[in-house]
Motif scaffolding. Structure first.
Motif, PDB file in Angstrom:
ATOM      1  N   GLU A 157       0.837  -1.207   0.000  1.00  0.00           N
ATOM      2  CA  GLU A 157       0.000   0.000   0.000  1.00  0.00           C
ATOM      3  C   GLU A 157       0.869   1.254   0.000  1.00  0.00           C
ATOM      4  O   GLU A 157       0.577   2.220  -0.708  1.00  0.00           O
ATOM      5  N   ARG A 158       1.967   1.212   0.774  1.00  0.00           N
ATOM      6  CA  ARG A 158       2.862   2.373   0.815  1.00  0.00           C
ATOM      7  C   ARG A 158       3.519   2.600  -0.542  1.00  0.00           C
ATOM      8  O   ARG A 158       3.584   3.737  -1.025  1.00  0.00           O
ATOM      9  N   TYR A 159       4.004   1.515  -1.177  1.00  0.00           N
ATOM     10  CA  TYR A 159       4.606   1.655  -2.514  1.00  0.00           C
ATOM     11  C   TYR A 159       3.590   2.210  -3.510  1.00  0.00           C
ATOM     12  O   TYR A 159       3.924   3.047  -4.360  1.00  0.00           O
ATOM     13  N   LEU A 160       2.340   1.742  -3.416  1.00  0.00           N
ATOM     14  CA  LEU A 160       1.299   2.192  -4.332  1.00  0.00           C
ATOM     15  C   LEU A 160       1.034   3.683  -4.162  1.00  0.00           C
ATOM     16  O   LEU A 160       0.941   4.434  -5.140  1.00  0.00           O
ATOM     17  N   VAL A 161       0.905   4.126  -2.911  1.00  0.00           N
ATOM     18  CA  VAL A 161       0.642   5.549  -2.646  1.00  0.00           C
ATOM     19  C   VAL A 161       1.811   6.413  -3.119  1.00  0.00           C
ATOM     20  O   VAL A 161       1.623   7.447  -3.783  1.00  0.00           O
ATOM     21  N   GLU A 162       3.043   5.978  -2.790  1.00  0.00           N
ATOM     22  CA  GLU A 162       4.209   6.760  -3.205  1.00  0.00           C
ATOM     23  C   GLU A 162       4.326   6.804  -4.727  1.00  0.00           C
ATOM     24  O   GLU A 162       4.681   7.842  -5.307  1.00  0.00           O
ATOM     25  N   GLY A 163       4.031   5.658  -5.398  1.00  0.00           N
ATOM     26  CA  GLY A 163       4.079   5.649  -6.862  1.00  0.00           C
ATOM     27  C   GLY A 163       3.052   6.582  -7.470  1.00  0.00           C
ATOM     28  O   GLY A 163       3.332   7.292  -8.453  1.00  0.00           O
ATOM     29  N   LYS A 164       1.819   6.592  -6.912  1.00  0.00           N
ATOM     30  CA  LYS A 164       0.793   7.501  -7.411  1.00  0.00           C
ATOM     31  C   LYS A 164       1.198   8.968  -7.216  1.00  0.00           C
ATOM     32  O   LYS A 164       0.946   9.813  -8.090  1.00  0.00           O
ATOM     33  N   GLU A 165       1.802   9.259  -6.062  1.00  0.00           N
ATOM     34  CA  GLU A 165       2.256  10.635  -5.824  1.00  0.00           C
ATOM     35  C   GLU A 165       3.313  11.048  -6.850  1.00  0.00           C
ATOM     36  O   GLU A 165       3.264  12.155  -7.409  1.00  0.00           O
ATOM     37  N   THR A 217      12.683   7.575 -12.996  1.00  0.00           N
ATOM     38  CA  THR A 217      13.528   6.545 -12.355  1.00  0.00           C
ATOM     39  C   THR A 217      12.931   6.078 -11.037  1.00  0.00           C
ATOM     40  O   THR A 217      12.881   4.866 -10.746  1.00  0.00           O
ATOM     41  N   ASP A 218      12.444   7.032 -10.234  1.00  0.00           N
ATOM     42  CA  ASP A 218      11.835   6.666  -8.948  1.00  0.00           C
ATOM     43  C   ASP A 218      10.568   5.837  -9.147  1.00  0.00           C
ATOM     44  O   ASP A 218      10.316   4.875  -8.407  1.00  0.00           O
ATOM     45  N   ILE A 219       9.749   6.194 -10.149  1.00  0.00           N
ATOM     46  CA  ILE A 219       8.513   5.430 -10.407  1.00  0.00           C
ATOM     47  C   ILE A 219       8.852   4.009 -10.823  1.00  0.00           C
ATOM     48  O   ILE A 219       8.229   3.037 -10.371  1.00  0.00           O
ATOM     49  N   GLN A 220       9.861   3.860 -11.702  1.00  0.00           N
ATOM     50  CA  GLN A 220      10.255   2.509 -12.122  1.00  0.00           C
ATOM     51  C   GLN A 220      10.786   1.706 -10.942  1.00  0.00           C
ATOM     52  O   GLN A 220      10.496   0.504 -10.801  1.00  0.00           O
ATOM     53  N   ALA A 221      11.561   2.392 -10.075  1.00  0.00           N
ATOM     54  CA  ALA A 221      12.068   1.696  -8.882  1.00  0.00           C
ATOM     55  C   ALA A 221      10.916   1.263  -7.974  1.00  0.00           C
ATOM     56  O   ALA A 221      10.914   0.139  -7.444  1.00  0.00           O
ATOM     57  N   LYS A 222       9.904   2.153  -7.798  1.00  0.00           N
ATOM     58  CA  LYS A 222       8.744   1.792  -6.976  1.00  0.00           C
ATOM     59  C   LYS A 222       7.978   0.628  -7.600  1.00  0.00           C
ATOM     60  O   LYS A 222       7.495  -0.267  -6.893  1.00  0.00           O
ATOM     61  N   ARG A 223       7.865   0.624  -8.927  1.00  0.00           N
ATOM     62  CA  ARG A 223       7.184  -0.488  -9.593  1.00  0.00           C
ATOM     63  C   ARG A 223       7.919  -1.798  -9.373  1.00  0.00           C
ATOM     64  O   ARG A 223       7.301  -2.847  -9.108  1.00  0.00           O
TER      65      ARG A 223
END
Length: 550
Positions: free
Chosen positions: A97-105, A144-150
């Motif tokens: 859930e945390r990864y999902l929220v951070e990725g959406k942000e 880069t951060d979004i890909q890392a979160k994915r």
């Protein structure tokens, strides 16, 4: 003869009575031996001899129960692993859930950056525009951060799926093993109690068997030696001795017997009655012993019936107990499900607490860094102001401009017979008339026609202004640096001047020649060569350029 006969009959009757009493005692003794032998061989013997076999069975049951203790530990360990897995699942869900929220942000920030095209993107600290390069770098960072979160989200989802599979397998294994363990423990405890009861009965039977064997041996020994009914046998022997001492004639007795045959049946009946009366105490004693045995058998039967009744009652209660057990097991399963759900929720909350603590630490670090950056921002802002157009530059310009105007006007006056004058303006009012003046640099030149802009003058006039300003600026800079200005270079500049203008420039050069060690003038005008006493002439030929000093 009659007296002897009477005495003989009396002694014979006594002998017969004693003989019947002895026979009765023998019969009772043989019946007792038979009864004890049957009890020893049929009842007590097998029960007493079963202790060894029962002890072996008991050892096997205890061994199985000991093995079940190890199974208990394994089942408890499996349950702990199941609890830990549920906790890990909760933590993984919280992390997902945390990864999902951070990725959406991050995706929202990237979308805003792409839509704005960099025009509205500003630094969150100094509120300045990021520009095209800054937006490109920030977009690359967000991508880069979004890909890392994915990647982290996919890895976490794979781990979560693996944990859920392990949890399902462990739940199935734990349920089967726990149910089998409960059944085995219940059956083992029941079998253990049964064997312990049977072993105790076997031991009691051994004690009773030893006592009754002794009774059988004593009775058999008494029967074999004939020492039973010793009083009757002693009395019988004494009567037989008395009969022998009478010397009674048998023929006479036979004759007397023949005479009393008609009354024999009365005597026989009397004898039977007497025998019955004589054997009555023994029969009563036998009856009492039999009654005692019967009472013991009744007690045993009552105890057996009580055990049977208790067993039947237990059997009748078994369906109810089984139903209660199923209800309890169902409740236990529900509680276990609630416990696992709670454990998963606890794991999720633990993950959120750790995330909150991490965010608090980050906020604390970022707050300290923000405070330091704000302090640096204040310093840099002061430096920007100081080194900006309204800072040191303005102060220097305000200090230098009067001196620059003075030097430039002095030279320009020589070149134009004081017809032209330069005015440098560093500020002008805003067109709106409101606010502070705008910093600028305006060159206003005045002549007999009035002040005009530098761009409004002809080439010759502009050259004079230009030359005067450049020489004045060089002088002022040299003075402020405390360095000498020994050489002045003038490259062309005469072509735009008429003859009078060239004369004035030459006059200016002559006027300032004492201010410089050397004045080097570069020109292509031949009529200017003779003006200067020392010349470096350059000539271009077929073989290249050559020069000479004249």
């Amino acid at each position: 003869m009659e007296e002897a006969r009477g005495r003989y009959d009396q002694l014979g009757e006594s002998k017969n009575q004693l003989q019947r009493s002895i026979d009765t005692s023998r019969t009772l003794l043989e019946a007792k031996i038979a009864q004890l032998t049957r009890r020893v061989d049929v009842e007590l013997g097998p029960k007493a001899g079963a202790e060894t076999e029962l002890a072996g069975q008991l050892a096997q049951v205890q061994q199985r129960l000991s093995g079940l203790d190890q199974e208990k530990v394994q089942v408890a360990g499996l349950r702990d692993r199941l609890t830990n897995t549920s906790t890990a699942i909760g933590e993984a869900q919280g992390t997902a859930e945390r990864y999902l929220v951070e990725g959406k942000e991050l995706a929202a920030k990237l979308e805003f950056l792409e839509k704005s095209g960099g025009s509205e993107a500003v630094c969150p600290l100094c509120q300045t525009s990021l520009g095209h390069d800054g937006c490109t770098a920030l977009s690359h960072t967000y991508t880069t951060d979004i890909q890392a979160k994915r990647n982290l989200y996919r890895q976490n989802q794979q781990r979560l799926k693996q944990l859920e599979t392990e949890k399902t397998d462990m739940e199935q294994e734990w349920g089967q093993r726990d149910q089998a363990l409960t059944t085995s423990l219940r059956e083992g405890q029941s079998k253990l109690q049964e064997l312990e009861s049977r072993i105790q009965e076997s031991r009691d039977a051994q004690k009773t068997l030893d006592e009754e064997r002794k009774q059988v041996q004593a009775a058999q020994s008494s029967l074999a030696s004939g020492d039973f009914a010793s009083a009757e046998q002693s009395e019988l022997k004494a009567i037989e001795d008395l009969i022998l001492s009478l010397g009674y004639d048998e023929e006479a007795r036979q004759q007397s017997y023949a005479e009393t045959r008609e009354l024999a049946h009365f005597e026989e009946r009397q004898g039977q009655l007497t025998q019955a009366e004589a054997s009555l105490p023994a029969e009563q004693e036998s009856l009492a012993r039999t009654q005692d045995i019967l009472n013991r058998r009744r007690i045993d039967l009552e105890q057996a019936q009580e055990r049977r009744t208790a067993g039947e009652q237990s059997i009748s209660e078994l369906p109810q107990l089984q139903t209660g057990l199923k209800v309890a097991e169902s409740g236990l399963a529900e509680l276990e499900s609630v416990r696992q759900t709670t454990a998963a929720r606890l794991g999720y909350l633990d993950g959120e607490v750790r995330r909150l603590q991490s965010l608090r630490r980050e906020v604390s670090r970022d707050s300290a860094r923000l405070a330091a950056l704000k302090e640096d921002e204040g310093i840099y802002q002061e430096l920007v102001t100081a080194f900006g157009r309204q800072g040191i530059q303005a102060m220097l310009i305000e200090t230098v401009v009067p001196r620059l105007e003075e030097e430039a006007n002095l030279l320009l006056g020589r070149m134009t017979d004081n017809r032209m004058q330069v005015k440098l303006e560093t500020q002008r009012e805003r067109r709106s008339g409101r606010g502070d003046p705008i910093e600028t640099l305006e060159i206003n030149v005045s002549d007999e026609l009035g002040p005009r802009s530098y761009e409004m003058y002809s080439g010759g006039e502009a050259f004079r202004v230009n030359l005067s300003l450049r020489i004045a600026l060089s002088k002022v800079l040299a003075q402020r640096m405390g360095a000498p200005l020994p050489t002045l270079f003038i490259d062309e500049g005469f072509g735009s001047q008429d003859a009078a203008g060239r004369e004035r420039i030459l006059d200016v050069i002559g006027a300032i020649e004492n201010d410089f060690d050397k004045i080097i003038v570069v020109t292509h005008l031949d009529d200017m060569k003779d003006v200067f006493p020392v010349r470096i002439e350059v000539q271009k030929g077929d073989e290249g350029s050559s020069f000479w000093i004249s």
